[in-house]
Design a protein around this motif. Structure first.
Motif, mmCIF file in Angstrom:
data_model
loop_
_atom_site.group_PDB
_atom_site.id
_atom_site.type_symbol
_atom_site.label_atom_id
_atom_site.label_comp_id
_atom_site.label_asym_id
_atom_site.label_seq_id
_atom_site.Cartn_x
_atom_site.Cartn_y
_atom_site.Cartn_z
ATOM 1 N N SER A 106 0.826 -1.210 0.000
ATOM 2 C CA SER A 106 0.000 0.000 0.000
ATOM 3 C C SER A 106 0.859 1.259 0.000
ATOM 4 C CB SER A 106 -0.936 0.003 1.213
ATOM 5 O OG SER A 106 -0.191 -0.060 2.406
ATOM 6 N N SER A 107 0.445 2.216 -0.817
ATOM 7 C CA SER A 107 1.078 3.537 -0.818
ATOM 8 C C SER A 107 0.353 4.418 0.195
ATOM 9 C CB SER A 107 0.983 4.163 -2.214
ATOM 10 O OG SER A 107 -0.373 4.516 -2.486
ATOM 11 N N ALA A 108 0.715 5.707 0.224
ATOM 12 C CA ALA A 108 0.053 6.638 1.155
ATOM 13 C C ALA A 108 -1.395 6.885 0.753
ATOM 14 C CB ALA A 108 0.826 7.955 1.184
ATOM 15 N N ALA A 109 -1.804 6.416 -0.435
ATOM 16 C CA ALA A 109 -3.165 6.670 -0.906
ATOM 17 C C ALA A 109 -4.178 5.655 -0.405
ATOM 18 C CB ALA A 109 -3.186 6.682 -2.435
ATOM 19 N N ILE A 110 -3.703 4.532 0.101
ATOM 20 C CA ILE A 110 -4.646 3.468 0.453
ATOM 21 C C ILE A 110 -4.239 2.792 1.756
ATOM 22 C CG2 ILE A 110 -3.447 1.680 -0.917
ATOM 23 C CD1 ILE A 110 -6.287 0.644 -1.700
ATOM 24 N N ASP A 111 -5.216 2.557 2.598
ATOM 25 C CA ASP A 111 -5.006 1.831 3.850
ATOM 26 C C ASP A 111 -4.769 0.352 3.534
ATOM 27 O OD1 ASP A 111 -5.551 1.749 6.988
ATOM 28 O OD2 ASP A 111 -6.643 0.080 6.073
ATOM 29 N N THR A 112 -3.827 -0.267 4.243
ATOM 30 C CA THR A 112 -3.511 -1.677 3.974
ATOM 31 C C THR A 112 -4.733 -2.573 4.122
ATOM 32 O OG1 THR A 112 -1.225 -1.407 4.667
ATOM 33 C CG2 THR A 112 -2.099 -3.631 4.719
ATOM 34 N N GLY A 113 -5.507 -2.335 5.162
ATOM 35 C CA GLY A 113 -6.711 -3.137 5.355
ATOM 36 C C GLY A 113 -7.710 -2.943 4.232
ATOM 37 N N PHE A 114 -7.830 -1.717 3.743
ATOM 38 C CA PHE A 114 -8.753 -1.435 2.639
ATOM 39 C C PHE A 114 -8.246 -2.093 1.355
ATOM 40 C CE2 PHE A 114 -10.802 1.031 -0.699
ATOM 41 C CZ PHE A 114 -12.109 1.113 -0.226
ATOM 42 N N LEU A 115 -6.935 -2.093 1.166
ATOM 43 C CA LEU A 115 -6.341 -2.768 0.017
ATOM 44 C C LEU A 115 -6.686 -4.256 0.034
ATOM 45 C CD1 LEU A 115 -4.404 -2.951 -2.426
ATOM 46 C CD2 LEU A 115 -2.506 -3.101 -0.793
ATOM 47 N N PHE A 116 -6.525 -4.881 1.197
ATOM 48 C CA PHE A 116 -6.839 -6.312 1.329
ATOM 49 C C PHE A 116 -8.313 -6.571 1.021
ATOM 50 C CE2 PHE A 116 -8.517 -9.732 4.018
ATOM 51 C CZ PHE A 116 -7.784 -10.800 3.544
ATOM 52 N N GLN A 117 -9.210 -5.758 1.618
ATOM 53 C CA GLN A 117 -10.644 -5.963 1.389
ATOM 54 C C GLN A 117 -11.006 -5.720 -0.067
ATOM 55 O OE1 GLN A 117 -12.412 -7.324 3.544
ATOM 56 N NE2 GLN A 117 -11.532 -6.861 5.558
ATOM 57 N N SER A 118 -10.278 -4.836 -0.741
ATOM 58 C CA SER A 118 -10.552 -4.557 -2.157
ATOM 59 C C SER A 118 -10.349 -5.791 -3.018
ATOM 60 C CB SER A 118 -9.640 -3.435 -2.665
ATOM 61 O OG SER A 118 -9.913 -2.218 -2.020
ATOM 62 N N VAL A 119 -9.289 -6.557 -2.712
ATOM 63 C CA VAL A 119 -8.929 -7.663 -3.615
ATOM 64 C C VAL A 119 -9.567 -8.992 -3.239
ATOM 65 C CG1 VAL A 119 -6.777 -6.543 -4.264
ATOM 66 C CG2 VAL A 119 -6.758 -8.189 -2.381
ATOM 67 N N VAL A 120 -10.211 -9.085 -2.068
ATOM 68 C CA VAL A 120 -10.910 -10.345 -1.737
ATOM 69 C C VAL A 120 -12.372 -10.306 -2.176
ATOM 70 C CG1 VAL A 120 -9.418 -10.950 0.201
ATOM 71 C CG2 VAL A 120 -11.479 -9.608 0.629
ATOM 72 N N ARG A 121 -12.821 -9.182 -2.710
ATOM 73 C CA ARG A 121 -14.208 -9.086 -3.178
ATOM 74 C C ARG A 121 -14.442 -10.006 -4.380
ATOM 75 N NH1 ARG A 121 -15.237 -3.996 -5.522
ATOM 76 N NH2 ARG A 121 -12.974 -3.885 -5.862
ATOM 77 N N GLU A 122 -15.627 -10.607 -4.435
ATOM 78 C CA GLU A 122 -15.981 -11.470 -5.563
ATOM 79 C C GLU A 122 -15.920 -10.696 -6.867
ATOM 80 O OE1 GLU A 122 -16.345 -14.585 -5.880
ATOM 81 O OE2 GLU A 122 -16.295 -15.167 -3.778
ATOM 82 N N GLU A 123 -16.342 -9.429 -6.858
ATOM 83 C CA GLU A 123 -16.337 -8.623 -8.069
ATOM 84 C C GLU A 123 -14.914 -8.476 -8.612
ATOM 85 O OE1 GLU A 123 -18.179 -4.342 -9.615
ATOM 86 O OE2 GLU A 123 -17.889 -4.703 -7.473
ATOM 87 N N PHE A 124 -13.957 -8.237 -7.707
ATOM 88 C CA PHE A 124 -12.564 -8.100 -8.117
ATOM 89 C C PHE A 124 -12.031 -9.428 -8.640
ATOM 90 C CE2 PHE A 124 -7.995 -8.040 -7.570
ATOM 91 C CZ PHE A 124 -7.643 -6.754 -7.954
ATOM 92 N N ALA A 456 -21.694 -9.708 0.885
ATOM 93 C CA ALA A 456 -22.723 -8.664 0.827
ATOM 94 C C ALA A 456 -22.267 -7.420 1.594
ATOM 95 C CB ALA A 456 -24.033 -9.187 1.400
ATOM 96 N N LEU A 457 -21.599 -7.642 2.717
ATOM 97 C CA LEU A 457 -21.074 -6.510 3.497
ATOM 98 C C LEU A 457 -19.985 -5.780 2.715
ATOM 99 C CD1 LEU A 457 -20.846 -8.139 7.046
ATOM 100 C CD2 LEU A 457 -22.348 -6.263 6.372
ATOM 101 N N LEU A 458 -19.118 -6.549 2.031
ATOM 102 C CA LEU A 458 -18.078 -5.929 1.210
ATOM 103 C C LEU A 458 -18.699 -5.087 0.094
ATOM 104 C CD1 LEU A 458 -15.360 -8.726 0.799
ATOM 105 C CD2 LEU A 458 -15.127 -6.571 2.019
ATOM 106 N N ALA A 459 -19.723 -5.650 -0.553
ATOM 107 C CA ALA A 459 -20.381 -4.913 -1.636
ATOM 108 C C ALA A 459 -20.977 -3.611 -1.112
ATOM 109 C CB ALA A 459 -21.455 -5.785 -2.280
ATOM 110 N N LYS A 460 -21.602 -3.702 0.059
ATOM 111 C CA LYS A 460 -22.192 -2.505 0.670
ATOM 112 C C LYS A 460 -21.110 -1.490 1.022
ATOM 113 C CE LYS A 460 -25.557 -1.241 4.228
ATOM 114 N NZ LYS A 460 -26.412 -1.725 5.335
ATOM 115 N N ALA A 461 -19.984 -1.997 1.562
ATOM 116 C CA ALA A 461 -18.883 -1.101 1.941
ATOM 117 C C ALA A 461 -18.339 -0.373 0.728
ATOM 118 C CB ALA A 461 -17.777 -1.901 2.626
ATOM 119 N N PHE A 462 -18.196 -1.078 -0.401
ATOM 120 C CA PHE A 462 -17.589 -0.481 -1.590
ATOM 121 C C PHE A 462 -18.591 0.301 -2.436
ATOM 122 C CE2 PHE A 462 -14.201 -3.090 -0.139
ATOM 123 C CZ PHE A 462 -13.052 -2.502 -0.637
#
Length: 506
Positions: A106-124, A456-462
């Motif tokens: 993660s760079s300064a633009a993205i939180d590490t936890g948010f990066l992880f949640q971004s890539v475990v989404r079914e859509e991704f 479903a929670l991930l989809a709602k979050a994003f």
């Protein structure tokens, strides 16, 4: 994939919000010790890294090149749909991972936890998997992963989203842990019921209501006498076919009478029950495997059961088939429906199955053929062997691979009640098993519901619907633009430094 976003959010690519990671060749330091995270080290259920392999630089796998740091997100580019994704823990900082894993820092633009949640989404995962190239070794490139679009909220909102997801995830994990405790409890319940069944506890009242039932020992005497008579008839027919007529009955001494069970040390049985060796349950046989290098022995219309096909129930899915030539050129024999199969080798010792169609078996399966002239119902023996699986496995210990033999199975003692009592016990056991299987199905569905809930929670979050937006947060576009400028300035300074060093070198 891209849609309307809340105020302050922006669509960007993954490559724009992660920093480059370093690579090395560990063979350059042959005596240095490394830990290596390969794809197999990642648990795709818990998304955690298990045991990393240790090696010296001289022994390094050819793919061990990428240096990882704490909180890096590892994303397997091989079969990405399997979701081998994990964050690097502190203790593995500075170690190596495979070139088959995309390291997301993660760079300064993205939180590490948010990066992880971004890539475990079914859509991704679906979007990345659509880029797979190859069928024998389906994989994507790092560039495919980094080119994926993701919605990027303001940094503070990212942190609020991650905090909320982690809070909800903790509840999900607690629910999952509670569900995972149920199958072992069900198995203990099964074993408790089975133990009571084979002690006679479950049918104590039945015996009190049916005191005049013929003891199993009397049935056993008749069956033994009938089996001897059939043997004598068959032997006499063989001799006559060869033109030999016996002058006396001395030939009958060749018949081997079944050896009675020495009950010393065995549990005391209820009135009317008897111990037998399982060999007396009927005709046992094993199968065989045709030569693997002869293609036309395989792929025919005869199902061929191996121990991996045994699922402690009716055998409904058989992976391989044989041709008639495969049967004729091996020890494999076709067994009829109703045959009870028992696994004899390795980790599957004691696994059971019941044929529902004619099928052959390999040599790792012992087969008890249907026999109307048997003192024991095959399903009764099925449940007894299931209850005794632990003891059978202990008897198979000692070699490089645990094995039991058909001889051991045939010599194993089993308690046999009268036929009517067997059926009564079977009715109770089948009801118990149906209830247990229904509960296991409920647990499986609940597990799936938790997985669906998390997605479903991930989809709602994003979509920006999980936590409130704060108008005071710096918009993601502003932060991203600042980082772009900083990167450009750093790259320019690096190029200038390289030119200066090159002039000095001249």
């Amino acid at each position: 994939m891209e849609g309307e976003l809340p105020e302050g959010w922006i669509w960007t690519t993954l490559g724009e919000v992660v920093d480059r990671c370093e690579s090395t060749d560990p063979r350059a330091t042959p005596t240095k010790s490394f830990k290596y995270i390969d794809i197999g080290s990642i648990d795709n259920q818990s998304h955690r890294i298990g045991e990393a392999k240790a090696f010296l630089g001289a022994e390094a796998p050819s793919r061990a090149r990428r240096i990882v740091q704490a909180s890096d997100v590892l994303f397997s580019t091989v079969r990405p749909y399997l979701k081998n994704i994990a964050k690097v823990p502190e203790e593995l900082a500075g170690e190596l991972t495979s070139t088959g894993i995309c390291v997301l820092r993660s760079s300064a633009a993205i939180d590490t936890g948010f990066l992880f949640q971004s890539v475990v989404r079914e859509e991704f995962i679906r979007s990345v998997s659509a880029s797979m190239d190859g069928t024998m070794y389906p994989a994507v490139r790092d560039a495919d992963v980094l080119a994926q679009s993701i919605p990027l909220p303001p940094l503070n909102e990212q942190r609020r989203i991650v905090a909320r997801l982690e809070e909800l995830s903790a509840r999900t994990k607690a629910a999952r842990a509670a569900l995972e405790a149920i199958p072992p409890l069900l198995e203990r319940f099964r074993q408790s019921v089975l133990a009571a069944a084979f002690r006679g506890d479950l049918t104590a009242e039945w015996r009190a209501r049916n005191p005049d039932v013929e003891p199993a020992s009397e049935l056993l005497k008749r069956i033994r006498a009938e089996r001897r008579r059939l043997w004598e008839e068959a032997e006499l027919a063989k001799m006559r076919a060869k033109g030999k007529v016996p002058r006396d009955d001395r030939w009958k001494a060749r018949y081997v009478e079944p050896e009675s069970v020495n009950a010393e040390g065995l549990p005391e049985l209820p009135e009317g029950w008897v111990w037998i060796r399982m060999g007396e349950a009927g005709l046992w046989r094993t199968g065989g495997t045709p030569a693997r290098n002869v293609d036309f022995y395989f792929g025919g219309h005869i199902p061929w059961v191996k121990t991996g096909d045994l699922t402690d129930g009716p055998i409904l899915n058989i992976e391989e088939t044989l041709t008639h030539e495969g049967i004729q050129n091996s020890n494999a024999e076709v067994c009829p429906p109703g045959t009870l199969l028992v696994a004899m080798y390795g980790a599957t010792i004691g696994k059971l199955g019941m044929l529902v169609e004619p099928a052959a078996t390999n040599q790792a399966c012992a087969a008890l053929l249907p026999d109307d002239n048997s003192p024991v119902h095959r399903k009764f023996l099925f449940w007894y062997i299931y209850a005794q699986r632990g003891n059978l496995r202990r008897l198979g210990q000692g070699g490089a691979q645990p094995n039991i033999s058909q001889a051991l199975l045939k010599n194993f003692s089993a308690p046999i009640p009268p036929p009517q009592e067997q059926l009564t016990i079977l009715e109770i056991l089948e009801t118990m098993n149906a209830t247990s299987l229904a509960l296991e199905d409920d647990v499986s569905r609940a597990h799936q519901s938790l997985t669906t809930l998390h997605q479903a929670l991930l989809a709602k979050a994003f979509r920006g619907e999980l936590v409130p937006q704060d108008p005071e947060d710096e918009p993601a576009s502003v932060l991203l633009e600042r980082i772009r400028k900083e990167r450009a300035a750093a790259e320019k300074a690096g190029k200038a430094g390289n030119k200066k060093r090159a002039r000095k070198a001249r």
